[in-house]
Motif scaffolding. Structure first.
Motif, mmCIF file in Angstrom:
data_model
loop_
_atom_site.group_PDB
_atom_site.id
_atom_site.type_symbol
_atom_site.label_atom_id
_atom_site.label_comp_id
_atom_site.label_asym_id
_atom_site.label_seq_id
_atom_site.Cartn_x
_atom_site.Cartn_y
_atom_site.Cartn_z
ATOM 1 N N ARG A 103 34.904 56.877 9.267
ATOM 2 C CA ARG A 103 34.396 57.987 10.070
ATOM 3 C C ARG A 103 32.876 58.023 10.165
ATOM 4 O O ARG A 103 32.332 58.735 11.016
ATOM 5 C CB ARG A 103 34.885 59.315 9.494
ATOM 6 C CG ARG A 103 36.359 59.583 9.727
ATOM 7 C CD ARG A 103 36.715 60.952 9.208
ATOM 8 N NE ARG A 103 38.024 61.382 9.646
ATOM 9 C CZ ARG A 103 38.377 62.654 9.735
ATOM 10 N NH1 ARG A 103 37.512 63.601 9.433
ATOM 11 N NH2 ARG A 103 39.583 62.988 10.122
ATOM 12 N N SER A 104 32.183 57.287 9.317
ATOM 13 C CA SER A 104 30.727 57.250 9.421
ATOM 14 C C SER A 104 30.272 56.363 10.580
ATOM 15 O O SER A 104 29.102 56.391 10.978
ATOM 16 C CB SER A 104 30.113 56.737 8.115
ATOM 17 O OG SER A 104 30.373 55.355 7.924
ATOM 18 N N SER A 106 30.249 55.714 14.366
ATOM 19 C CA SER A 106 30.503 56.446 15.615
ATOM 20 C C SER A 106 31.114 55.506 16.658
ATOM 21 O O SER A 106 30.721 54.345 16.777
ATOM 22 C CB SER A 106 29.213 57.061 16.157
ATOM 23 O OG SER A 106 28.263 56.062 16.472
ATOM 24 N N HIS A 128 26.222 54.892 20.519
ATOM 25 C CA HIS A 128 27.259 54.844 19.480
ATOM 26 C C HIS A 128 27.225 53.514 18.730
ATOM 27 O O HIS A 128 26.756 52.502 19.254
ATOM 28 C CB HIS A 128 28.642 55.050 20.110
ATOM 29 C CG HIS A 128 28.890 56.455 20.562
ATOM 30 N ND1 HIS A 128 28.316 56.984 21.713
ATOM 31 C CD2 HIS A 128 29.655 57.448 20.037
ATOM 32 C CE1 HIS A 128 28.729 58.239 21.868
ATOM 33 N NE2 HIS A 128 29.545 58.538 20.867
ATOM 34 N N ASN A 241 33.960 61.594 14.541
ATOM 35 C CA ASN A 241 32.856 60.789 15.075
ATOM 36 C C ASN A 241 33.317 59.918 16.235
ATOM 37 O O ASN A 241 32.860 58.785 16.390
ATOM 38 C CB ASN A 241 32.245 59.930 13.961
ATOM 39 C CG ASN A 241 30.753 59.767 14.094
ATOM 40 O OD1 ASN A 241 30.132 60.306 14.997
ATOM 41 N ND2 ASN A 241 30.150 58.993 13.189
#
Length: 289
Positions: A103-104, A106, A128, A241
């Motif tokens: 999840r870190s 993006s 991103h 994210n």
């Protein structure tokens, strides 16, 4: 169970067995392979391979094609290429899944709907860590202001279904939707092409594809397949994210498709294997859950 069903079908409907002998043999071979009985897999494939190698490869999984090489039947190099594709896929898969689930990291998932035209989201997309694009997305700079220009992960429909060829080395990963043609399914030419051009193939897990197809009661599009898979890996997108662009699905005509890089096509001449209304409903649930 699959093998027994095939044997029963061939016994009850001889005409079908004759007319689809090659395809039925390929299904049998895949089933033997999944049971790790490679001797039988090769035995049922070898007659077709000797009669028509191109047809045999077109009907077989990568694993069966590789075994035809290892058992000394294929001497053309196709079997060795299939083995390389299997090795490359297996080596790349763990790292790909770890990064996809992190999840870190993006992620911008960019569909091909014309819904983003005029919104100027291109720069936001390209900021991103990973940018995901689909099938015949356009790399034309004219669209960069709205759709961005980066492409790290290319998700494409399985098989040569009108998807443009691109060098595999341009992407960190190339994801194939549809059945897992490493071990079952057929026509793995596109996977061999990707590996031959330096790409790293990834296959959508079979349970993900099967569950989604069952929910839709239709073959899912590559776009929804990837979003469904990502939702399983990361949970709710609001906290994961993940940003989604270029998806509407309700703007797709029945029996056809509409893309930002194409002139509108006549629905009368368009074909599609997807149920866009069902996909649009599920898409909204994925976004809102």
């Amino acid at each position: 169970q699959t093998l027994r069903a095939l044997e029963d079908l061939q016994a009850r409907v001889p005409a079908l067995a004759r007319g689809f002998a090659g395809r039925l043999s390929a299904i049998q071979a895949a089933a033997y392979g999944e049971a790790f009985n490679w001797g039988k897999a090769v035995e049922v494939t070898a007659p077709l391979y000797r009669r028509n190698k191109v047809a045999a490869v077109a009907m077989s999984s990568l694993a069966v094609i590789e075994k035809m090489h290892l058992f000394g039947i294929d001497k053309s190099g196709v079997g060795a290429s299939a083995g390389e594709a299997l090795r490359r896929s297996q080596e790349h898969e763990a790292g790909f899944l770890e990064r996809l689930a992190d999840r870190s990291v993006s992620i911008a998932v960019v569909g091909n709907s014309p819904i983003e035209i005029g919104r100027g989201q291109g720069a936001a997309i390209d900021r991103h860590d990973l940018v995901v694009r689909f099938n015949n997305y356009s790399a034309d700079p004219a669209f960069h202001v709205d759709y961005g220009g980066r492409a790290d992960i290319w998700v494409r429909a399985a098989g040569h279904t009108g998807v443009w060829s691109r060098p595999g080395s341009k992407f960190s990963s190339i994801v194939f939707s549809g059945p897992d043609r490493r071990h079952h399914g057929f026509a793995p030419w596109d996977i061999l092409d990707v590996v031959g051009s330096g790409g790293n193939p990834v296959i959508v897990p079979t349970p993900v594809y099967v569950d989604l197809a069952a929910e839709l009661q239709y073959a899912p599009s590559a776009g929804l397949t990837f979003l469904y898979w990502l939702r399983r890996l990361r949970g709710a997108f609001q906290d994961a994210n993940v940003s989604v662009y270029g998806f509407a699905l309700i703007d797709q005509p029945p029996g056809g498709s509409r893309h930002y890089f194409e002139r509108p096509r006549s629905v009368a001449h368009a074909t599609s294997s997807h149920n866009w209304m069902a996909e649009a409903e599920l898409f909204q649930r994925i976004l809102q859950s």
